[in-house]
Design an enzyme around this catalytic site. Structure first.
Site, PDB file in Angstrom:
ATOM      1  N   SER A  15      38.880  39.283  34.444  1.00 12.46           N
ATOM      2  CA  SER A  15      39.430  38.292  35.380  1.00 12.46           C
ATOM      3  C   SER A  15      40.046  39.031  36.564  1.00 12.46           C
ATOM      4  CB  SER A  15      40.528  37.460  34.704  1.00 12.46           C
ATOM      5  OG  SER A  15      41.747  38.185  34.686  1.00 12.46           O
ATOM      6  N   ASP A  16      40.249  38.353  37.674  1.00 11.75           N
ATOM      7  CA  ASP A  16      41.031  38.956  38.757  1.00 11.75           C
ATOM      8  C   ASP A  16      42.512  38.767  38.414  1.00 11.75           C
ATOM      9  OD1 ASP A  16      41.856  40.185  41.080  1.00 11.75           O
ATOM     10  OD2 ASP A  16      40.536  39.045  42.394  1.00 11.75           O
TER      11      ASP A  16
END
Ligand code: NOJ
Length: 763
Positions: free
Chosen positions: A281-282
């Protein structure tokens, strides 16, 4: 540093660069190894592997080591030296199963040596130069104990208001896809398991560059055809090239955040594209699912993300906190967790870490005495690559190259700006090691010549903007104003200009203006600098603008005022030397724009390969009911693919081997390019194709191939381009990728606008 021969993997020295190789080397026995390890893990240990934490100054190291030793952290980012990472790996080796950590970082355009920003690299249209930059970045990062980078960033950007335009490779699907492939192979080398390679994680999956209005983190609402045709291919190219990781975008896509998007992550990425790597994920993106309004709380956010196939959670605690409860209640299944852990372990396996957890950390006695030592930099390569990325936009009356015997007034807030020269995402680069334009010119100026410097203006006189640009820099403010009144600075610059033969003004943006969270509503050079340019123009001296910026700017007025304009983007550690090479003619500029320059912000979008319309504007026939803005000239200031040289090139008429193409056949389009000027030089010959009539509207043209050629003065060369049915395929309304029989135009030129055309028919 150790070199390993892994499970039959032979790291042969390739005869061609690694980025030109076609098949990534596969490692055997991975599945069996990972499955076996998975069986031995507790739930706590499994969830620990899904945590990716950021190491910040505020983080108590002892606590982190304790967590690692307890098997509760899978990897870190932002710790970037061997002495920093070794104790963490030691802690992992004290954990029950001794699962190694991996260490990640944003190695985007260089590591210790900073290469030009990605948009500049794309301007070189030089796959060898781009590949070299990636390979060196990987070697430097690996030597600093890093295992994986969050790159390449291949978001197509067609709205220059978006600050992250600087970080990508421009507006064109074909060019960005080619670069995506080169960068992945350059980072990973022959194998991501080699000691001098790092794993790539292509980002931001997907479509981050299409945020509405160019405003960072905004929504993406896009038609399926546009998505498949224009925005997805670069990510796919990176995956086909073997990218071990994918970073998931922060934005939503047609109403569903990427981080919770099962269609994107499962159906498209894993099922259709067959991706078998790590999805990260960011920063904080799982938590942001609450803000997006698709999760009511952290528990639901964690559930959506793990169900969508987000393997690792970057810097939030939701997986750790919520997955056990979700599993217990039956809201998620054991296989949801196991699948994610499998990918983390698989990636570590592919990085070579199970074979040797210290593969890139090495032994303490081999640590560099000085991490920042000059000897660790690759200066000559950085200079060579940087000069290939500069684009000459204007050269009236051959103002350039400059004479080394001239008195040159160097002015502008970017003339002596080591931090800005590095560009944003300058990773581990040190500003004190970057060569400013003033340094670069001084190093080359002859005995008889002279450089006289005056700052002339601040980046901007808008205090609110300066405060914004400085708010994230914890150590020291990046944009430091000269406190003298603006007029005093301009007067000083004018005086210096009057004493000189020629004026070089280094103007544009500070690096922070083209960065994450740096969207702009206007694309002008800030007013303080425009006032300076106006005053310099009034001196009557020849005026050369050296632009530094991370996005196309609207420089309509400056284009009229300046005699010459060199677009230098942010050119990296050796920027000042590279720019000096071009300004003095020691290197003949060869860059071409990878993105259109609009005349004004109001024209956006201006990408060249837009769809055909029913009432196109016809140059020379401004009639009322055609598509145009009535208050300005139609068309861009500088088109995609544009860039001048100190020599001139001519193209012969194109020869097409046939006017028909069979579905299984090939067409040859050839053209002879001649260097008609007096100096040697390189140019990029570009091939575009237009599908004249189809089952749906097609773009007015699309880049399908190019060749960069070096020709001595007077030399000519015939270039051949092969066209096959594959070049004519597109996603139709049913999202079927196929070519349709009928008429096609093929165009060849030295930019996207000035082209010659022939027609053929696909049978
Ligand atoms: C947020 C950015 O969007 C992403 O590109 C970057 O890799 C991470 N922060 C980590 O620095």
């Amino acid at each position: 540093m150790k070199k390993l021969c892994l499970l039959g993997l032979v790291a042969t020295l390739a005869t061609q660069p690694v980025w030109a190789e076609t098949t990534p080397v596969a490692l055997k026995d991975k599945d069996a190894f990972v499955s076996d390890l998975l069986k031995q893990m507790t739930l706590d240990e499994k969830i620990g592997q899904l945590r990716l934490i950021s190491i910040g100054p505020e983080m108590p190291r002892e606590l982190i080591r304790k967590e690692i030793a307890a098997g509760r952290i899978g990897g870190t980012f932002n710790s970037i030296t061997r002495p920093e990472n070794r104790p963490m790996q030691d802690a992992a080796m004290r954990s029950r199963l001794k699962i190694p950590m991996f260490f990640a970082y944003d190695v985007i355009h260089g590591h210790r040596t900073i290469f030009p920003i990605s948009l500049a690299l794309a301007s070189s249209w030089d796959m060898d130069a781009i590949g070299r930059s990636g390979r060196i970045a990987a070697q430097e990062a690996a030597a600093d104990s890093l295992d994986i980078t969050f790159a390449p960033m291949v978001d197509i950007s067609r709205d220059p208001r978006w600050g992250r335009t600087s970080e990508g490779f421009g507006e064109d699907t074909y060019l960005v896809s080619r670069i995506a492939e080169v960068m992945v192979k350059a980072f990973q080398g022959v194998s991501a398991a080699n000691a001098d390679s790092i794993m790539a994680s292509v980002k931001h999956f997907a479509l981050y560059g299409a945020v509405e209005g160019g405003r960072d983190y905004n929504v993406v609402d896009i038609s399926p055809v546009k998505m498949y045709q224009d925005y997805l291919p670069p990510y796919h190219a990176a995956i086909k090239a073997g990218s071990g990781g994918v970073m998931v975008a922060l934005n939503s896509i047609n109403g569903v955040p990427a981080t919770a998007n099962t269609w994107l992550m499962n159906d498209l990425l894993r099922k259709d594209w067959g991706f078998k790597g790590l999805a990260v994920s960011d920063h904080g993106a799982i938590f942001e699912l609450i803000k997006h309004g698709v999760a009511k709380d952290g528990r639901e956010a964690a559930k959506l993300a793990i169900k969508a196939g987000i393997d690792m959670s970057m810097n939030d605690s939701l997986y750790g906190k919520e997955l056990p409860g979700l599993l217990k209640s039956g809201e998620i299944e054991q296989s949801d967790i196991d699948n994610a852990v499998r990918e983390v372990l698989g990636a570590k396996y592919d990085m070579g870490l199970f074979k040797d957890p210290y593969l890139r950390i090495g032994k303490a006695e081999d640590d560099p005495a000085d991490t920042y030592a000059e000897s660790r930099l690759h200066r000559s390569e950085a200079r060579d690559i940087a000069r290939r990325s500069l684009v000459l936009l204007k050269n009236h009356n051959n103002t350039l190259p400059l004479k080394k015997s001239a008195t040159i007034a160097l002015v502008g807030p970017l003339a002596k700006a080591p931090i800005d020269m590095m560009g944003s995402w300058a990773a581990a680069g040190k500003p004190e090691q970057s060569v400013t334009l003033l340094d670069g010119l001084n190093a080359v100026i002859g005995e008889k010549g002279k450089i006289i410097y005056a700052r002339g203006a601040n980046i901007t006189n808008d205090k609110a903007v300066v405060d914004y640009l400085n708010f994230l820099n914890f150590d020291a403010p990046e944009v430091v104003d000269d406190t003298r009144p603006a007029q005093v600075m301009i007067d000083e610059a004018v005086k210096v200009a009057k004493d000189a033969d020629v004026v070089v003004a280094a103007v544009g943006e500070s690096r922070g203006m083209s960065h994450e969270s740096s969207s702009r509503t206007d694309l002008n050079i800030p007013q303080s600098q425009r006032d300076l340019i106006k005053a310099l123009k009034a001196t009557g001296k020849p005026l050369v603008l050296v632009l530094m910026n991370g996005r196309p700017l609207s420089i309509l007025e400056e284009n009229q005022q300046a005699d010459a304009i060199l677009e230098t983007w942010f050119a990296g550690t050796e920027g000042g030397n590279a720019i000096a090479d071009v300004l003095f003619g020691d290197y003949n500029p060869s860059g071409k724009l990878p993105i259109t320059f609009p005349r004004s912000v109001g024209q956006i979008p201006t990408y060249y390969n837009h769809l055909t319309i029913g009432r196109p504007f016809t140059p020379g026939k401004p009639g009322n009911y055609t598509s145009q803005y009535f208050d300005d000239t139609t068309g861009p200031l500088f088109p995609f693919g544009y860039g001048l040289s100190y020599t001139t090139f001519s193209l012969s008429d194109m020869a097409l081997s046939s006017t028909t193409l069979n579905k299984t056949g090939k067409l040859d389009a050839s053209v002879t390019v001649t260097n008609t000027g007096k100096v040697d030089g390189e140019t990029v010959v570009q091939l575009y194709i237009q599908d004249v009539s189809g089952s749906m509207i097609r773009p007015i043209k699309e880049l399908k191939n190019f060749q960069k050629v070096m020709l001595k003065a007077g030399e000519e060369r015939t270039l051949h381009f092969t066209i096959t049915e594959d070049d004519l395929k597109f996603y139709n309304t049913q999202l079927k990728f196929a070519a349709e029989p009928g008429e096609f135009n093929v165009q060849i030129g030295l930019d996207s606008q000035d082209v010659q055309q022939q027609t053929f028919e696909l049978l």
